[in-house]
Design a protein around this motif. Structure first.
Motif, PDB file in Angstrom:
ATOM      1  N   PRO A 248      -4.818   5.005   7.575  1.00 18.50           N
ATOM      2  CA  PRO A 248      -4.581   3.998   8.630  1.00 18.50           C
ATOM      3  C   PRO A 248      -5.262   2.677   8.292  1.00 18.50           C
ATOM      4  O   PRO A 248      -6.370   2.659   7.747  1.00 18.50           O
ATOM      5  N   ARG A 249      -4.613   1.582   8.623  1.00 21.10           N
ATOM      6  CA  ARG A 249      -5.171   0.260   8.341  1.00 21.10           C
ATOM      7  C   ARG A 249      -6.458   0.007   9.124  1.00 21.10           C
ATOM      8  O   ARG A 249      -7.277  -0.847   8.753  1.00 21.10           O
TER       9      ARG A 249
ATOM     10  N   PHE B  53     -11.219   4.729   0.466  1.00 16.13           N
ATOM     11  CA  PHE B  53     -10.625   3.609  -0.266  1.00 16.13           C
ATOM     12  C   PHE B  53     -10.361   3.978  -1.732  1.00 16.13           C
ATOM     13  O   PHE B  53      -9.400   3.474  -2.335  1.00 16.13           O
ATOM     14  N   MET B  54     -11.211   4.850  -2.301  1.00 11.97           N
ATOM     15  CA  MET B  54     -10.945   5.329  -3.659  1.00 11.97           C
ATOM     16  C   MET B  54      -9.636   6.105  -3.707  1.00 11.97           C
ATOM     17  O   MET B  54      -8.819   5.927  -4.619  1.00 11.97           O
ATOM     18  N   ILE B  55      -9.435   6.980  -2.729  1.00 10.35           N
ATOM     19  CA  ILE B  55      -8.194   7.763  -2.663  1.00 10.35           C
ATOM     20  C   ILE B  55      -6.998   6.843  -2.467  1.00 10.35           C
ATOM     21  O   ILE B  55      -5.938   7.039  -3.068  1.00 10.35           O
TER      22      ILE B  55
ATOM     23  N   LEU C 106      -7.324  -3.720  -0.500  1.00  8.79           N
ATOM     24  CA  LEU C 106      -6.202  -4.660  -0.558  1.00  8.79           C
ATOM     25  C   LEU C 106      -4.876  -3.953  -0.282  1.00  8.79           C
ATOM     26  O   LEU C 106      -3.977  -4.514   0.364  1.00  8.79           O
ATOM     27  N   ASP C 107      -4.751  -2.715  -0.763  1.00  6.72           N
ATOM     28  CA  ASP C 107      -3.517  -1.963  -0.544  1.00  6.72           C
ATOM     29  C   ASP C 107      -3.323  -1.641   0.932  1.00  6.72           C
ATOM     30  O   ASP C 107      -2.185  -1.521   1.408  1.00  6.72           O
TER      31      ASP C 107
ATOM     32  N   ARG D 199       2.503  -2.616  -1.973  1.00  7.91           N
ATOM     33  CA  ARG D 199       3.557  -1.753  -2.508  1.00  7.91           C
ATOM     34  C   ARG D 199       4.945  -2.318  -2.185  1.00  7.91           C
ATOM     35  O   ARG D 199       5.848  -2.286  -3.022  1.00  7.91           O
ATOM     36  N   GLN D 200       5.082  -2.834  -0.979  1.00  5.73           N
ATOM     37  CA  GLN D 200       6.377  -3.395  -0.586  1.00  5.73           C
ATOM     38  C   GLN D 200       6.708  -4.633  -1.414  1.00  5.73           C
ATOM     39  O   GLN D 200       7.848  -4.816  -1.847  1.00  5.73           O
ATOM     40  N   SER D 201       5.705  -5.479  -1.645  1.00  8.07           N
ATOM     41  CA  SER D 201       5.957  -6.702  -2.414  1.00  8.07           C
ATOM     42  C   SER D 201       6.293  -6.376  -3.865  1.00  8.07           C
ATOM     43  O   SER D 201       7.175  -7.006  -4.470  1.00  8.07           O
ATOM     44  N   ILE D 202       5.618  -5.383  -4.441  1.00  7.70           N
ATOM     45  CA  ILE D 202       5.910  -4.982  -5.823  1.00  7.70           C
ATOM     46  C   ILE D 202       7.308  -4.400  -5.917  1.00  7.70           C
ATOM     47  O   ILE D 202       8.062  -4.671  -6.847  1.00  7.70           O
TER      48      ILE D 202
END
Length: 305
Positions: free
Chosen positions: A209-210, A249-251, A290-291, A297-300
């Motif tokens: 979750p964000r 965040f590592m995951i 950042l992700d 992911r959407q922008s990439i």
């Protein structure tokens, strides 16, 4: 007939794991002892499950009542996970039930030990710290490193205090690892026995979750505010919450590399190589942050189109 033979084998494995709980292999056994019970409870009806458990419990009970107590302790999370498997619950729900059951049991044991058996956790940790640091101190003296690492009483007290504060983190991580190991082994075994067990989402779909970003910001502010204060409660929250959030965040960062590898059709080993700097170099968690914060992911994906 084949399934009956298989369940008997797992009963024997369960017996051997219980008997190894009071040996030097207990650390490994603790991560595996839930597995046979999960498999048996999922594969058998209640009556057959009890018939498989009773002989094992009788044998270990004759040898020592301690084995029965250990079996009863690990039985509850195993039943919780097995019940979820029976209901074909999503894998994440299975993990939540397993982690919650183990964690609640650990907390309950601490409460019972403190209330009824006069368990002084602080004194116990002090003793463990002294036993652990004694060889290091001797090695430092013998090798001339005493000037670099000085185990003064103040340093030992500080280490004991920090260890005591990290107990919640240790309990959560232990519960998580025990449950994940059990699920990772139980799923292919049960599938081979004809019981469909839902898998976790693929690594490239892992997303937290964000709101974790706001929790991280809050903990970071609390860490700054408590830097020069003597508020042990806030300090304990920071010490335990910060590494947990960093692991998340590592995951998340690892999931991002799996997604990128899938999208770019890179070699499958790339995410595993990327995991090394993510784990060994803590600032790499910025990728996970950042992700979560931005639609990377959407922008990439849109750029590729």
């Amino acid at each position: 007939m084949k399934q009956r033979f298989t369940t008997i084998i797992w009963s024997v494995i369960y017996l051997l794991l219980l008997l190894s709980m009071l040996t030097p292999f207990s650390i490994i056994s603790a991560f595996l002892v839930i597995l046979p019970v999960v498999i048996l409870f999922t594969a058998l009806d209640v009556r057959s499950f009890i018939l498989h458990m009773l002989p094992v419990w009788l044998i270990v009970g004759i040898m020592s009542p301690v084995y029965v107590m250990l079996a009863a302790y690990f039985l509850i999370p195993a039943l919780a996970m097995g019940y979820c498997y029976r209901k074909r619950s999503p894998a994440m729900r299975v993990l939540k039930f397993g982690i919650s059951a183990i964690l609640l049991e650990m907390l309950l044991l601490l409460m019972i030990g403190t209330a009824f058996f006069q368990l002084n956790l602080s004194e116990y940790i002090d003793e463990i710290v002294k036993i652990t640091t004694a060889p290091l101190e001797e090695m430092g003296v013998n090798s001339g490193l005493a000037g670099q690492i000085v185990w003064t009483p103040e340093n030992l007290d500080l280490l004991s205090q920090r260890t005591m504060q990290m107990i919640p983190f240790a309990l959560i991580i232990s519960s998580f690892l025990m449950t994940v190991v059990t699920h990772a082994l139980a799923r292919p075994i049960l599938n081979s026995m004809g019981f469909a067990v839902p898998a976790l989402k693929r690594a490239r779909e892992w997303r937290f979750p964000r709101s974790l970003i706001w929790y991280y910001l809050l903990i970071w502010i609390m860490s700054i505010a408590s830097h020069d204060s003597n508020n042990n409660f806030i300090e304990m929250i920071v010490i335990n919450a910060m590494p947990l959030l960093q692991i998340c965040f590592m995951i998340q960062a690892l999931g991002f590399f799996f997604y990128l590898t899938h999208l770019k059709k890179w070699h499958p080993i790339v995410p595993f190589i990327a995991a090394i700097p993510i784990v060994l170099f803590p600032p790499m968690i910025i990728l996970g942050i950042l992700d979560l914060a931005f639609p990377l992911r959407q922008s990439i994906s849109n750029k590729k189109r």
